[in-house]
Design a protein around this motif. Structure first.
Motif, PDB file in Angstrom:
ATOM      1  N   ALA A  55      48.497  32.406  -8.439  1.00 47.95           N
ATOM      2  CA  ALA A  55      49.669  32.834  -7.673  1.00 47.95           C
ATOM      3  C   ALA A  55      49.404  34.274  -7.267  1.00 47.95           C
ATOM      4  CB  ALA A  55      50.935  32.734  -8.499  1.00 47.95           C
ATOM      5  N   VAL A  56      49.454  34.538  -5.983  1.00 47.02           N
ATOM      6  CA  VAL A  56      49.150  35.867  -5.460  1.00 47.02           C
ATOM      7  C   VAL A  56      50.348  36.368  -4.661  1.00 47.02           C
ATOM      8  CG1 VAL A  56      47.622  37.202  -3.953  1.00 47.02           C
ATOM      9  CG2 VAL A  56      46.686  35.337  -5.334  1.00 47.02           C
ATOM     10  N   VAL A  57      50.799  37.592  -4.968  1.00 50.30           N
ATOM     11  CA  VAL A  57      51.867  38.223  -4.197  1.00 50.30           C
ATOM     12  C   VAL A  57      51.231  39.319  -3.358  1.00 50.30           C
ATOM     13  CG1 VAL A  57      53.983  39.566  -4.313  1.00 50.30           C
ATOM     14  CG2 VAL A  57      53.589  37.707  -5.943  1.00 50.30           C
ATOM     15  N   ASN A  58      51.460  39.249  -2.052  1.00 47.72           N
ATOM     16  CA  ASN A  58      50.915  40.231  -1.118  1.00 47.72           C
ATOM     17  C   ASN A  58      52.035  40.633  -0.167  1.00 47.72           C
ATOM     18  OD1 ASN A  58      49.416  41.813   0.559  1.00 47.72           O
ATOM     19  ND2 ASN A  58      48.045  40.179   1.250  1.00 47.72           N
ATOM     20  N   GLU A  59      52.471  41.877  -0.315  1.00 41.30           N
ATOM     21  CA  GLU A  59      53.604  42.370   0.461  1.00 41.30           C
ATOM     22  C   GLU A  59      54.836  41.533   0.139  1.00 41.30           C
ATOM     23  OE1 GLU A  59      53.467  44.670   3.490  1.00 41.30           O
ATOM     24  OE2 GLU A  59      51.487  45.371   2.893  1.00 41.30           O
ATOM     25  N   ARG A  60      55.366  40.801   1.082  1.00 39.36           N
ATOM     26  CA  ARG A  60      56.572  39.997   0.864  1.00 39.36           C
ATOM     27  C   ARG A  60      56.283  38.498   0.928  1.00 39.36           C
ATOM     28  NH1 ARG A  60      61.234  43.142   1.235  1.00 39.36           N
ATOM     29  NH2 ARG A  60      60.832  45.225   2.016  1.00 39.36           N
ATOM     30  N   VAL A  61      55.062  38.136   0.538  1.00 41.66           N
ATOM     31  CA  VAL A  61      54.639  36.740   0.582  1.00 41.66           C
ATOM     32  C   VAL A  61      53.974  36.375  -0.745  1.00 41.66           C
ATOM     33  CG1 VAL A  61      53.093  35.098   1.726  1.00 41.66           C
ATOM     34  CG2 VAL A  61      54.314  36.802   3.079  1.00 41.66           C
ATOM     35  N   LYS A  62      54.344  35.210  -1.273  1.00 44.27           N
ATOM     36  CA  LYS A  62      53.666  34.684  -2.460  1.00 44.27           C
ATOM     37  C   LYS A  62      52.911  33.432  -2.034  1.00 44.27           C
ATOM     38  CE  LYS A  62      55.900  33.819  -6.444  1.00 44.27           C
ATOM     39  NZ  LYS A  62      56.572  33.076  -7.537  1.00 44.27           N
ATOM     40  N   THR A  63      51.662  33.306  -2.510  1.00 39.49           N
ATOM     41  CA  THR A  63      50.862  32.122  -2.246  1.00 39.49           C
ATOM     42  C   THR A  63      50.409  31.526  -3.570  1.00 39.49           C
ATOM     43  OG1 THR A  63      50.077  33.019  -0.146  1.00 39.49           O
ATOM     44  CG2 THR A  63      48.810  31.208  -1.096  1.00 39.49           C
ATOM     45  N   TYR A  64      50.818  30.286  -3.789  1.00 38.55           N
ATOM     46  CA  TYR A  64      50.308  29.506  -4.918  1.00 38.55           C
ATOM     47  C   TYR A  64      49.101  28.724  -4.432  1.00 38.55           C
ATOM     48  CZ  TYR A  64      54.635  29.981  -7.687  1.00 38.55           C
ATOM     49  OH  TYR A  64      55.696  30.444  -8.422  1.00 38.55           O
ATOM     50  N   ASN A  65      48.089  28.613  -5.274  1.00 38.08           N
ATOM     51  CA  ASN A  65      46.929  27.790  -4.964  1.00 38.08           C
ATOM     52  C   ASN A  65      46.817  26.715  -6.047  1.00 38.08           C
ATOM     53  OD1 ASN A  65      43.604  27.568  -5.371  1.00 38.08           O
ATOM     54  ND2 ASN A  65      44.370  27.376  -3.291  1.00 38.08           N
ATOM     55  N   PHE A  66      46.675  25.463  -5.614  1.00 46.67           N
ATOM     56  CA  PHE A  66      46.622  24.322  -6.526  1.00 46.67           C
ATOM     57  C   PHE A  66      45.448  23.418  -6.198  1.00 46.67           C
ATOM     58  CE2 PHE A  66      51.144  25.353  -6.280  1.00 46.67           C
ATOM     59  CZ  PHE A  66      51.533  25.306  -7.611  1.00 46.67           C
ATOM     60  N   GLU A  67      45.007  22.678  -7.207  1.00 45.13           N
ATOM     61  CA  GLU A  67      44.204  21.490  -6.988  1.00 45.13           C
ATOM     62  C   GLU A  67      45.163  20.311  -7.123  1.00 45.13           C
ATOM     63  OE1 GLU A  67      39.701  22.579  -8.420  1.00 45.13           O
ATOM     64  OE2 GLU A  67      40.998  21.544  -9.839  1.00 45.13           O
ATOM     65  N   LEU A  68      45.120  19.433  -6.150  1.00 45.73           N
ATOM     66  CA  LEU A  68      45.965  18.251  -6.126  1.00 45.73           C
ATOM     67  C   LEU A  68      45.063  17.030  -6.254  1.00 45.73           C
ATOM     68  CD1 LEU A  68      48.824  17.063  -5.662  1.00 45.73           C
ATOM     69  CD2 LEU A  68      48.260  17.012  -3.216  1.00 45.73           C
ATOM     70  N   TYR A  69      45.157  16.351  -7.392  1.00 44.67           N
ATOM     71  CA  TYR A  69      44.342  15.165  -7.655  1.00 44.67           C
ATOM     72  C   TYR A  69      45.126  13.911  -7.283  1.00 44.67           C
ATOM     73  CZ  TYR A  69      41.139  18.053 -10.367  1.00 44.67           C
ATOM     74  OH  TYR A  69      40.233  19.008 -10.761  1.00 44.67           O
ATOM     75  N   SER A  70      44.457  13.014  -6.595  1.00 40.13           N
ATOM     76  CA  SER A  70      45.000  11.701  -6.279  1.00 40.13           C
ATOM     77  C   SER A  70      44.005  10.694  -6.842  1.00 40.13           C
ATOM     78  CB  SER A  70      45.151  11.546  -4.766  1.00 40.13           C
ATOM     79  OG  SER A  70      45.622  10.259  -4.442  1.00 40.13           O
ATOM     80  N   LEU A  71      44.411   9.957  -7.889  1.00 41.12           N
ATOM     81  CA  LEU A  71      43.467   9.149  -8.658  1.00 41.12           C
ATOM     82  C   LEU A  71      43.976   7.731  -8.862  1.00 41.12           C
ATOM     83  CD1 LEU A  71      42.898  11.886 -11.368  1.00 41.12           C
ATOM     84  CD2 LEU A  71      41.300  11.292  -9.535  1.00 41.12           C
ATOM     85  N   ASP A  72      43.028   6.811  -8.982  1.00 33.54           N
ATOM     86  CA  ASP A  72      43.373   5.433  -9.283  1.00 33.54           C
ATOM     87  C   ASP A  72      42.202   4.799 -10.023  1.00 33.54           C
ATOM     88  OD1 ASP A  72      44.790   3.082  -9.424  1.00 33.54           O
ATOM     89  OD2 ASP A  72      44.904   2.767  -7.256  1.00 33.54           O
ATOM     90  N   ILE A  73      42.463   3.640 -10.622  1.00 31.26           N
ATOM     91  CA  ILE A  73      41.445   2.876 -11.337  1.00 31.26           C
ATOM     92  C   ILE A  73      41.132   1.639 -10.516  1.00 31.26           C
ATOM     93  CG2 ILE A  73      40.926   1.597 -13.441  1.00 31.26           C
ATOM     94  CD1 ILE A  73      42.934   3.411 -14.880  1.00 31.26           C
ATOM     95  N   PRO A  74      39.856   1.414 -10.176  1.00 30.79           N
ATOM     96  CA  PRO A  74      39.516   0.213  -9.400  1.00 30.79           C
ATOM     97  C   PRO A  74      39.796  -1.057 -10.191  1.00 30.79           C
ATOM     98  CG  PRO A  74      37.663   1.738  -9.525  1.00 30.79           C
ATOM     99  CD  PRO A  74      38.712   2.246 -10.450  1.00 30.79           C
ATOM    100  N   LYS A  75      40.174  -2.096  -9.494  1.00 32.06           N
ATOM    101  CA  LYS A  75      40.340  -3.394 -10.133  1.00 32.06           C
ATOM    102  C   LYS A  75      38.964  -3.927 -10.516  1.00 32.06           C
ATOM    103  CE  LYS A  75      44.600  -4.832  -7.871  1.00 32.06           C
ATOM    104  NZ  LYS A  75      45.034  -3.584  -7.340  1.00 32.06           N
ATOM    105  N   VAL A  76      38.863  -4.517 -11.668  1.00 31.01           N
ATOM    106  CA  VAL A  76      37.584  -5.033 -12.155  1.00 31.01           C
ATOM    107  C   VAL A  76      37.025  -6.079 -11.200  1.00 31.01           C
ATOM    108  CG1 VAL A  76      36.446  -6.261 -14.046  1.00 31.01           C
ATOM    109  CG2 VAL A  76      38.178  -4.546 -14.544  1.00 31.01           C
TER     110      VAL A  76
END
Length: 150
Positions: A55-76
């Motif tokens: 999370a970075v605050v610069n002047e009057r702006v905050k920026t969050y940085n995330f990793e967003l995982y989208s995961l599933d398990i294949p059907k056998v």
């Protein structure tokens, strides 16, 4: 939303709402990478996971940085994971559309930007396939001593 600074809780709650509204996404969670690995055994899939990076605050702006995982398990029985990888990528784009073209009140309050995405193959105990995206959330931020609790 109220005219206050966006908090980590606000971001998590928004992602939870987006995932709950999605017809294919079965579960959502957030936290550190070790928690993702440890908790993935007990999740319903497809699974969305939000990992905070900064999370970075610069002047009057905050920026969050995330990793967003989208995961599933294949059907056998499927034999390959092309559908899983395709679907999990689509879920990331669906979430970006929910944030950027969904309810107008959210669009006025913060911006969600997908910077890039990369496939995740055979990660987390060789069980899941999907994508990890780097996402920034940018919002106005008021760093003000008047809000200091005394």
């Amino acid at each position: 939303m109220a005219n206050v600074n966006l908090t980590y809780r606000d971001v998590v709650d928004a992602f939870q709402s987006a995932c709950d509204a999605h017809l294919q996404i079965a579960s959502f969670d957030q936290g550190t990478i070790d928690y993702l690995d440890a908790s993935s055994q007990d999740r319903l899939f497809p699974y969305i996971y939000l990992r905070p990076l900064s999370a970075v605050v610069n002047e009057r702006v905050k920026t969050y940085n995330f990793e967003l995982y989208s995961l599933d398990i294949p059907k056998v029985s499927a034999g390959n994971n092309i559908d899983v990888v395709t679907n999990t990528e689509t879920y990331i784009y669906d979430l970006m559309a929910w944030f950027n073209f969904g309810p107008a009140s959210r669009q006025q309050y913060y911006e969600v930007v997908l910077n890039n995405a990369a496939p995740v193959n055979e990660a987390f105990q060789d069980r899941m396939f999907g994508w990890v995206a780097n996402v920034n959330i940018t919002t106005p931020f008021n760093l003000n001593y008047c809000n200091y609790p005394e």
